[in-house]
Design an enzyme around this catalytic site. Structure first.
Site, short mmCIF file in Angstrom:
data_model
loop_
_atom_site.label_atom_id
_atom_site.label_comp_id
_atom_site.label_asym_id
_atom_site.label_seq_id
_atom_site.Cartn_x
_atom_site.Cartn_y
_atom_site.Cartn_z
N GLY A 44 -2.59 24.66 41.43
CA GLY A 44 -1.51 24.12 42.23
C GLY A 44 -0.76 22.95 41.61
O GLY A 44 0.25 22.52 42.15
N ASP A 46 1.76 21.05 39.26
CA ASP A 46 3.01 21.42 38.59
C ASP A 46 3.02 20.93 37.14
O ASP A 46 3.23 21.72 36.22
CB ASP A 46 4.21 20.85 39.35
CG ASP A 46 4.32 21.41 40.76
OD1 ASP A 46 3.98 22.61 40.94
OD2 ASP A 46 4.72 20.68 41.67
N HIS A 71 12.40 17.47 23.83
CA HIS A 71 11.48 18.41 24.46
C HIS A 71 10.67 17.72 25.56
O HIS A 71 10.48 16.50 25.56
CB HIS A 71 10.53 19.02 23.43
CG HIS A 71 11.18 20.03 22.55
ND1 HIS A 71 10.65 20.44 21.34
CD2 HIS A 71 12.34 20.74 22.71
CE1 HIS A 71 11.44 21.34 20.80
NE2 HIS A 71 12.46 21.55 21.61
N ASP A 192 2.04 13.84 13.72
CA ASP A 192 1.89 15.08 14.47
C ASP A 192 0.77 15.95 13.88
O ASP A 192 0.79 16.29 12.70
CB ASP A 192 3.23 15.82 14.42
CG ASP A 192 3.23 17.19 15.08
OD1 ASP A 192 2.24 17.54 15.74
OD2 ASP A 192 4.25 17.90 14.94
N ASN A 231 14.46 24.78 23.19
CA ASN A 231 14.33 25.19 21.79
C ASN A 231 15.71 25.61 21.28
O ASN A 231 16.02 26.80 21.18
CB ASN A 231 13.31 26.32 21.65
CG ASN A 231 12.95 26.63 20.21
OD1 ASN A 231 13.71 26.35 19.29
ND2 ASN A 231 11.78 27.22 20.02
N HIS A 365 6.11 22.70 14.17
CA HIS A 365 5.22 21.61 13.79
C HIS A 365 4.73 21.79 12.35
O HIS A 365 4.53 22.92 11.88
CB HIS A 365 4.03 21.55 14.73
CG HIS A 365 4.41 21.34 16.16
ND1 HIS A 365 4.59 20.09 16.72
CD2 HIS A 365 4.69 22.23 17.16
CE1 HIS A 365 4.94 20.22 17.98
NE2 HIS A 365 5.01 21.51 18.27
#
Length: 559
Positions: A44, A46, A71, A192, A231, A365
């Site tokens: 449930g 979000d 993003h 990253d 994207n 990435h």
């Protein structure tokens, strides 16, 4: 001499939800403000956003928010953040435009307007700290890394990035700028790690565009393209391929339409011809071979929308015999089960499925060689892998060691870890309290572990409700017990179980009524305990047990 602290508030040992606090003496710089889509067990929920508690405790020290790209994992939590903080937001032109789109949807902060557009030539002084930026390659234009220059050296955060020597100018990394930063004493690099353990290196986006075009030219029916809304690179490749293969684009969903419109207004998305995009209401006027449907979900994830299309429940386009569903994004790991279920639905509806990742490695990435190149260019004293699960951070740490960094200068952080640089040495100096803040509807942070546990139990074993009416003055049961269940057993087929449960409830209630001191909480808990034991013995299930005890009086009332 400055005291520097680096504190991940999200984005480590998880996928998404990037937020990193960099403290330089009394100032706190917030790098990214992203969200994460929930894992399967978060029933449930979000979205999940970072815990702002530590920043709230130090709200007067927060200098601003610095965004790397547009993003959701970098900007998605901004509306929730701005409900609590009135600080400036810095980002590139497209990033700020998308950030505004997110923020304006929230009525509580829709009037916020303290945005500052930056580019790679921007330098901003905050006392002894200078914030600057460098262009990076990602699947969206205007992506940047951030460098905070301090008296002790620079703190560099890459954001999402990769290197692609054939990237178009709008997407090119500025390698000379990155190398210049590396020449000037970088204290720490936050980099990253999303693809750090990949055994395959990224293919160039030029090859990806050729793959998209080949798919379009060889399709015999309609093509339904599933993409993440933001994207922009992939959307551009779809537009170009549709033009070259003489097809028309039909966009479903207002969210995607707004994103495409913003990107085109800022010249970050090029429309090959004016008549390429056709209103979806006119789709029946075209042959199937001419149709490319571009769809995303309301939250950017396209898979749930595909599921509705496969079930015939989409308001605009539904999947039919001969359709090719072309998934041109890499769904998050949280969506893997949903993806498999959706593919099954698509085939049952008569369609087929193709993933862009079936034939090539197409990630936004950096893969291992790119990650090692970034470390070699930046030349940090200390290295902190971020953005990814623990195994990804660990793989990135090994890559750093391969290019000559000592493990004693590499930190694999957990959320809330404080990496402090003091007296010429960086070390872990404790933790701040950091959890996950879950958003469910309009509720922010009001769903905790107990609620999630109950939802899980309800989804697995159902609910068992016991209703009894009592008269405490007469110490007797007036009516009941009456049992109702949902998702546990079918009552009519389990009369013995229900009758036994009624006797257990009756016995517990009568025992409590006979006591001199009557406590409502003890009565309900004893009913739960007795039923829980009995139901588990009989069924090996543990439903949520809800006792409802009502009290009535026998006194006559006069009107």
């Amino acid at each position: 001499m400055s005291t520097i602290k680096i504190i991940p508030l999200g984005g480590v040992r998880e996928n998404g939800k990037n937020m990193y606090a960099v403290e330089v003496d009394e100032d706190i710089f917030v790098l990214d403000c992203g969200l994460m889509y929930p894992e399967t067990e978060l029933l449930g929920i979000d979205v999940v956003i970072p815990d702002f508690s530590y920043l709230e405790e130090n709200r007067n020290r927060v200098t601003g928010v610095f965004l790397t790209h547009g993003h959701e994992d970098a900007i998605g939590a901004l509306p929730y953040f701005l409900q609590k903080f009135d600080v400036p937001v810095f980002g590139t032109e497209l990033t700020i435009a998308f950030a505004k789109l997110f923020v304006e949807k929230d009525s509580q902060v829709s009037t916020f307007d303290d945005y500052h557009i930056i580019d790679e030539n921007t330098e901003i002084e905050f006392g002894d700290v200078i914030a600057s930026f460098f262009r990076t390659t990602h699947t969206i234009p205007d992506s940047v890394g951030i460098a905070l220059k301090t008296t002790e050296g620079s703190i560099v955060y890459t954001g999402d990035f990769k290197f692609d020597q054939s990237a178009k100018p709008m997407y090119q990394s500025n390698l000379s700028r990155i190398a210049d930063i590396g020449k000037d004493n970088v204290l720490a690099l936050l980099s990253d790690s999303s693809e750090a353990e990949s055994p395959v290196e990224n293919i160039s986006d030029l090859k990806v565009a050729e793959e998209v075009l080949d798919t379009f030219q060889n399709a015999n029916g309609r093509i339904i393209v599933a993409s993440v809304a933001s994207n922009i690179l992939r959307i551009q490749q779809v537009l170009d391929a549709a033009q070259k293969s003489h097809k028309k684009i039909f966009i479903t969903g207002s969210n995607l339409e707004k994103i495409v419109q913003i990107a085109m207004q800022l010249n970050k998305l090029q429309l090959p011809s004016e008549d390429l995009i056709v209103p979806v209401a006119d789709i029946e006027k075209y042959d199937d071979q001419q149709i490319v449907v571009l769809e995303t979900g309301a939250t950017g994830e396209p898979i749930k929308t595909l599921s509705r299309m496969a079930k015939g429940k989409h308001t605009q386009v539904n999947i039919k015999e001969g359709d090719l569903v072309y998934i041109v994004t890499s769904p998050s790991t949280a969506m893997e089960v949903t993806v498999a279920q959706t593919e099954n639905l698509i085939y049952r509806a008569g369609g087929t499925v193709k993933h862009i990742s079936d034939n090539l490695k197409a990630s936004g990435h950096a893969t291992p060689n790119d990650l090692k190149l970034m470390i070699n260019l930046i030349k940090p004293t200390y290295f902190i892998p971020v953005q990814g699960q623990y195994r990804m951070l660990s793989a990135h740490a090994k890559l750093a060691h391969e290019v000559g960094m000592s493990y004693k200068n590499i930190f694999i952080p957990g959320k809330g870890d404080i990496m402090e640089y003091k007296n010429n040495r960086m070390h872990v100096a404790g933790q701040v309290t950091v959890g996950n803040t879950m958003v469910d509807g309009i509720g922010i942070g009001d769903i905790g572990n107990i609620v999630l546990r109950d939802r899980k139990l309800l989804s697995e074993d159902g609910i068992f409700v016991a209703v009894v009416t009592i008269n405490r003055r007469k110490s007797k049961i007036i009516s009941g017990p009456e049992v109702m269940t949902r998702g546990f057993v079918y009552v009519k087929d389990n009369t013995d179980l229900v009758n036994q449960s009624n006797e257990i409830i009756r016995k517990v209630v009568e025992e409590n009524l006979s006591r001199k001191e009557f406590e409502w909480s003890r009565l309900k808990q004893e009913i739960r305990d007795a039923l829980n034991k009995h139901l588990f013995e009989q069924t090996r299930r543990r439903p949520v047990i809800l006792p409802i005890i009502m009290e009535t009086s026998s006194r006559n009332r006069r009107n």
